[in-house]
Design a protein around this motif. Structure first.
Motif, PDB file in Angstrom:
ATOM      1  N   PHE A 297     -48.489 -89.485 -10.461  1.00 28.60           N
ATOM      2  CA  PHE A 297     -47.813 -90.331  -9.483  1.00 28.60           C
ATOM      3  C   PHE A 297     -46.623 -89.581  -8.867  1.00 28.60           C
ATOM      4  N   ILE A 298     -45.861 -88.904  -9.709  1.00 27.71           N
ATOM      5  CA  ILE A 298     -44.719 -88.112  -9.239  1.00 27.71           C
ATOM      6  C   ILE A 298     -45.208 -86.998  -8.319  1.00 27.71           C
ATOM      7  N   GLN A 299     -46.284 -86.333  -8.726  1.00 28.75           N
ATOM      8  CA  GLN A 299     -46.844 -85.233  -7.939  1.00 28.75           C
ATOM      9  C   GLN A 299     -47.251 -85.704  -6.545  1.00 28.75           C
ATOM     10  N   GLN A 300     -47.834 -86.901  -6.473  1.00 30.09           N
ATOM     11  CA  GLN A 300     -48.313 -87.426  -5.202  1.00 30.09           C
ATOM     12  C   GLN A 300     -47.177 -87.884  -4.289  1.00 30.09           C
ATOM     13  N   LEU A 301     -46.046 -88.282  -4.855  1.00 30.46           N
ATOM     14  CA  LEU A 301     -45.046 -89.017  -4.081  1.00 30.46           C
ATOM     15  C   LEU A 301     -43.721 -88.290  -3.878  1.00 30.46           C
ATOM     16  N   ALA A 302     -43.220 -87.631  -4.923  1.00 28.33           N
ATOM     17  CA  ALA A 302     -41.825 -87.173  -4.910  1.00 28.33           C
ATOM     18  C   ALA A 302     -41.595 -85.984  -3.973  1.00 28.33           C
ATOM     19  N   THR A 303     -40.488 -86.062  -3.235  1.00 34.11           N
ATOM     20  CA  THR A 303     -40.029 -84.909  -2.446  1.00 34.11           C
ATOM     21  C   THR A 303     -38.875 -84.199  -3.140  1.00 34.11           C
ATOM     22  N   GLY A 304     -38.304 -84.821  -4.167  1.00 37.38           N
ATOM     23  CA  GLY A 304     -37.212 -84.240  -4.939  1.00 37.38           C
ATOM     24  C   GLY A 304     -37.147 -84.912  -6.297  1.00 37.38           C
ATOM     25  N   LEU A 305     -36.400 -84.311  -7.210  1.00 38.98           N
ATOM     26  CA  LEU A 305     -36.331 -84.807  -8.581  1.00 38.98           C
ATOM     27  C   LEU A 305     -34.881 -84.924  -9.032  1.00 38.98           C
ATOM     28  N   LEU A 306     -34.605 -85.950  -9.827  1.00 39.90           N
ATOM     29  CA  LEU A 306     -33.323 -86.093 -10.509  1.00 39.90           C
ATOM     30  C   LEU A 306     -33.634 -86.075 -11.992  1.00 39.90           C
ATOM     31  N   LYS A 307     -33.256 -84.980 -12.668  1.00 36.41           N
ATOM     32  CA  LYS A 307     -33.659 -84.768 -14.054  1.00 36.41           C
ATOM     33  C   LYS A 307     -32.502 -85.062 -15.004  1.00 36.41           C
TER      34      LYS A 307
ATOM     35  N   ASN B 256     -30.258 -83.662 -22.006  1.00 39.25           N
ATOM     36  CA  ASN B 256     -29.138 -83.104 -22.768  1.00 39.25           C
ATOM     37  C   ASN B 256     -27.778 -83.544 -22.228  1.00 39.25           C
ATOM     38  N   GLY B 257     -27.676 -84.836 -21.844  1.00 35.13           N
ATOM     39  CA  GLY B 257     -26.392 -85.366 -21.398  1.00 35.13           C
ATOM     40  C   GLY B 257     -25.996 -84.950 -19.998  1.00 35.13           C
ATOM     41  N   LYS B 258     -26.922 -84.353 -19.251  1.00 31.42           N
ATOM     42  CA  LYS B 258     -26.621 -83.916 -17.882  1.00 31.42           C
ATOM     43  C   LYS B 258     -27.669 -84.464 -16.920  1.00 31.42           C
ATOM     44  N   ALA B 259     -27.282 -84.607 -15.673  1.00 24.06           N
ATOM     45  CA  ALA B 259     -28.205 -85.032 -14.622  1.00 24.06           C
ATOM     46  C   ALA B 259     -28.224 -83.948 -13.552  1.00 24.06           C
ATOM     47  N   GLU B 260     -29.392 -83.391 -13.293  1.00 25.30           N
ATOM     48  CA  GLU B 260     -29.522 -82.293 -12.339  1.00 25.30           C
ATOM     49  C   GLU B 260     -30.408 -82.728 -11.178  1.00 25.30           C
ATOM     50  N   PHE B 261     -29.904 -82.576  -9.965  1.00 26.61           N
ATOM     51  CA  PHE B 261     -30.695 -82.885  -8.775  1.00 26.61           C
ATOM     52  C   PHE B 261     -31.461 -81.636  -8.361  1.00 26.61           C
ATOM     53  N   ILE B 262     -32.778 -81.754  -8.235  1.00 24.61           N
ATOM     54  CA  ILE B 262     -33.647 -80.607  -7.940  1.00 24.61           C
ATOM     55  C   ILE B 262     -34.354 -80.854  -6.612  1.00 24.61           C
ATOM     56  N   GLU B 263     -34.080 -80.022  -5.642  1.00 23.61           N
ATOM     57  CA  GLU B 263     -34.712 -80.157  -4.327  1.00 23.61           C
ATOM     58  C   GLU B 263     -36.074 -79.474  -4.339  1.00 23.61           C
ATOM     59  N   ALA B 264     -37.026 -80.094  -5.013  1.00 22.63           N
ATOM     60  CA  ALA B 264     -38.384 -79.550  -5.116  1.00 22.63           C
ATOM     61  C   ALA B 264     -39.334 -80.682  -5.458  1.00 22.63           C
ATOM     62  N   ASN B 265     -40.594 -80.533  -5.043  1.00 21.39           N
ATOM     63  CA  ASN B 265     -41.584 -81.506  -5.470  1.00 21.39           C
ATOM     64  C   ASN B 265     -42.065 -81.140  -6.872  1.00 21.39           C
ATOM     65  N   TRP B 266     -43.010 -81.909  -7.423  1.00 18.05           N
ATOM     66  CA  TRP B 266     -43.402 -81.703  -8.822  1.00 18.05           C
ATOM     67  C   TRP B 266     -44.050 -80.332  -9.038  1.00 18.05           C
ATOM     68  N   ASN B 267     -44.933 -79.912  -8.142  1.00 13.74           N
ATOM     69  CA  ASN B 267     -45.602 -78.622  -8.313  1.00 13.74           C
ATOM     70  C   ASN B 267     -44.603 -77.474  -8.253  1.00 13.74           C
ATOM     71  N   GLU B 268     -43.669 -77.550  -7.315  1.00 15.43           N
ATOM     72  CA  GLU B 268     -42.641 -76.507  -7.209  1.00 15.43           C
ATOM     73  C   GLU B 268     -41.765 -76.485  -8.454  1.00 15.43           C
ATOM     74  N   TYR B 269     -41.441 -77.672  -8.951  1.00 16.25           N
ATOM     75  CA  TYR B 269     -40.610 -77.770 -10.164  1.00 16.25           C
ATOM     76  C   TYR B 269     -41.321 -77.139 -11.357  1.00 16.25           C
ATOM     77  N   GLU B 270     -42.607 -77.407 -11.510  1.00 10.76           N
ATOM     78  CA  GLU B 270     -43.343 -76.825 -12.636  1.00 10.76           C
ATOM     79  C   GLU B 270     -43.403 -75.308 -12.527  1.00 10.76           C
ATOM     80  N   GLU B 271     -43.552 -74.800 -11.309  1.00  7.72           N
ATOM     81  CA  GLU B 271     -43.565 -73.347 -11.117  1.00  7.72           C
ATOM     82  C   GLU B 271     -42.207 -72.750 -11.496  1.00  7.72           C
ATOM     83  N   GLN B 272     -41.136 -73.436 -11.096  1.00  8.31           N
ATOM     84  CA  GLN B 272     -39.795 -72.963 -11.437  1.00  8.31           C
ATOM     85  C   GLN B 272     -39.580 -72.957 -12.946  1.00  8.31           C
ATOM     86  N   GLU B 273     -40.104 -74.007 -13.615  1.00  6.68           N
ATOM     87  CA  GLU B 273     -39.905 -74.113 -15.056  1.00  6.68           C
ATOM     88  C   GLU B 273     -40.583 -72.981 -15.811  1.00  6.68           C
ATOM     89  N   THR B 274     -41.674 -72.470 -15.264  1.00  2.13           N
ATOM     90  CA  THR B 274     -42.366 -71.384 -15.953  1.00  2.13           C
ATOM     91  C   THR B 274     -41.711 -70.033 -15.691  1.00  2.13           C
TER      92      THR B 274
END
Length: 624
Positions: free
Chosen positions: A496-506, A509-527
């Protein structure tokens, strides 16, 4: 064949759930049963495990085959600790350990081959039962379901109902039945736990049958899909995505064959009508009649294509700036995290992160259902909020479906209200049902009908896909994709996130990080990129000076060579990181708590090395 069912049927009174169903499990297959809510999937599992019985079925299974189902695993005593409860699984191991100790004592005086063979067989069996690693395996599975390790000593009666369900799930996985039945196993799990469970199911050494609406989970775990529709089941090899394609192809082939046959039938019937009353052609006509009688008629499988079709439209466009938060502190009795972010019109932001990190707390704070603990948040000009909450969606008012909506929007006429309800599959007499008797999915659809009538330009949704089946999720995805406003949504549904999201708020560990990426881009970054937290904690200042000196002294050609070398090192390290992450799904690691901790440390070390390499690469590229 491990297990098979043929000609299975089940009905409740006059309501036939399924009939003449055939089902089989070969070896260690991982099988999905999919279908709409209410089609009989859970009933089928309950009949398989013996909690209910088939009205009729021919069942064949290998001797001693054990079937495990979550509802079967009742937690024994509220006054026991979790560790005591889970250790009941390992009683055969403890009994065998006792026997091994007795044989060791016996071997001190008895050197016979018989005793030695008994000891060797017992040792082999002990190892096969995971006797040396049961404790680490127990701790690994327990912590992977979101429990701190110290809660093993907590009494079961002190946990909430949802936590008890998760503990029962842990117990089921650790018991390792020959056929593991999982009914919506990803419900209420966060993304990290779902991804770990994927690895566990894939590597499970025995058979698994899973009912789930989590499409990505099914794609990553199963190698066979049974589709349950209109009381029948059809087997398709491959994962869920393959099933979707093959099912569509099947229906097209059936329709083509049906159309061709109908043309043949029409042609033959025309010939019969033309010649049946002519004496010279009567025999010919009779032969065609017999041919038609013997013809096996092609049928097209019925496919339930009903779905809700909604079009969310805002009353006003609203300002370009939708929401800004500045160190917004969220929590109840203490601060969970601070959030700083900006949303612009048209953004679709998914709020992700482990359970308990503050995702729902954040949206409740924005809706002023709970007070903030510091910082600020500001909505833009003419921003009108529409809110969906999973708990609020499970309302119980005693009203009919029609009254539930009409009482909130009395200015609408009956036709308008029924038209909106019709979009969400409440038609005819359905609108006179009491909301109290609606299923979870029906209540969610009713909530969306009310949300649609608000015509908000900012939708704030907390777990909107819970209780929806796959067609419902797909319909919601299409409706929200066509929405011209802004969406902020909390979800653990990666598809659902992959189909819809244009950005992520993660949240993590007690922090909130705004990520300007869709789900596929985020997964690529994580690797490929290092953990920002670990990089900031373990900077290597001793190496910074030489790096800066290198930047000053190197010629452009040398810098280019150095950049190339760094890129090669980064590629190698990224490959190493992927290999280490793959090890998480090997039984040697996921069944060994200590090995898993060492592996996590190795992964962190490679993260840090990557962070340092990226830093040097950035510095050299700035000059270049």
């Amino acid at each position: 064949m491990l297990y098979s069912i043929s000609k299975a049927s089940k009905a409740y009174g006059a309501d036939e759930i399924f009939q003449d169903v055939n089902f089989e499990i070969k070896g260690t297959e991982k099988i999905a049963i999919v279908g709409r809510n209410g089609c009989g999937k859970t009933t089928f599992l309950r009949c398989m495990c013996g909690e209910e019985s088939f009205d009729h079925a021919n069942i064949a299974k290998q001797n001693g085959t054990e079937i495990g189902y979550l509802a079967q695993k009742v937690l024994s005593h509220d006054d026991w600790t979790v560790e005591q409860e889970l250790m009941t699984i390992y009683e055969p191991i403890f009994a065998l350990q006792k026997k091994i100790n007795e044989l060791e004592d016996k071997m001190a005086n008895d050197y016979s081959e018989k005793v030695m063979n008994q000891y060797g067989e017992a040792q082999e069996k002990f190892e096969a039962m995971n006797g040396y690693h049961w404790e680490s395996e127990m701790k690994t599975v327990f912590t992977r379901f979101g429990f701190p390790i110290e809660q093993l000593s907590k009494k079961i009666g002190e946990f909430s109902g949802g936590q008890k369900t998760r503990i029962a799930f842990v117990k089921l996985l650790l018991s390792k039945p020959d056929i593991l039945l999982l009914d919506e196993p990803t419900n209420h799990l966060d993304i990290d736990a779902i991804e770990w469970l994927e690895g566990y199911v894939k590597s499970y050494p025995k058979a698994v049958v899973v009912v789930s609406h989590d499409r990505m989970f099914l794609d990553h775990t199963v190698d066979c899909v049974y589709n349950m529709e209109y009381g029948k089941m059809t087997r398709y090899p491959g994962n869920y995505s393959n099933f979707v394609v093959e099912r569509e192809n099947d229906l097209e082939r059936q329709q083509d064959a049906y159309n061709r046959q109908q043309k043949d039938v029409e042609r033959l019937q025309a010939l019969i009508e033309k010649f049946r009353y002519k004496r010279s052609k009567a025999a010919f006509a009779q032969s065609k009649i017999k041919y038609l009688d013997r013809m096996e008629m092609v049928t097209v499988d019925k496919s339930d294509t009903r779905n809700f079709h909604a079009h969310f439209t805002p009353n006003v466009k609203g300002g370009e700036k939708v929401l800004e938060t500045d160190h917004l502190a969220i929590g109840y009795d203490h601060v969970l995290t601070e959030v700083t972010m900006k949303m612009r019109r048209g953004d679709r932001i998914a709020v992700i992160g482990p359970n308990g990190t503050g995702k729902s707390t954040f949206v409740k704070t924005l809706m002023e259902l709970i007070p903030s603990l510091g910082g600020s948040f500001l909505f833009g000009h003419q921003i009108e909020k529409g809110y969906f909450d999973q708990q609020l969606a499970q309302f119980s008012s005693g009203k009919t479906v029609l009254e539930e909506v009409w009482d909130d929007y009395p200015e609408l006429d009956r036709t308008a209200v029924r038209s909106v309800l019709g979009q969400f599959l409440f038609s005819a007499d359905d609108v006179f049902k009491s909301v109290d008797v609606l299923s979870g999915g029906e209540k969610v659809r009713l909530s969306f009908a009310k949300l649609l009538l608000q015509h908000s330009n900012l939708l704030i949704l907390d777990e909107p896909t819970n209780h929806l089946d796959i067609p419902g999720k797909e319909a919601l995805e299409q409706a929200l994709k066509g929405f011209s406003g802004t969406i902020l949504f909390v979800s653990h549904d990666r598809y659902f996130i992959q189909q819809l999201a244009t950005g992520l708020l993660k949240f993590e560990n007690g922090k909130a990080e705004f990520i300007e990426a869709n789900w596929n881009e985020y997964e690529e970054q994580e690797t490929s990129k290092a953990s920002m937290v670990m990089a900031s904690e373990k900077k290597q200042p001793a190496e910074e000076a030489p790096a800066q000196e290198t930047r000053r002294q190197l010629s452009p050609e040398a810098k280019a060579r150095e950049i190339k070398k760094l890129e090669e090192k980064i590629t190698d390290k990224e490959g190493e990181l992927e290999d280490l992450r793959d090890l998480r799904y090997e039984p040697e690691y996921y069944q060994d708590y200590q090995k898993m901790n060492v592996l996590d440390g190795d992964i962190d070390d490679v993260h840090n090395e990557l962070a340092h390499l990226y830093q040097k690469w950035d510095e050299l590229n700035e000059d270049a």
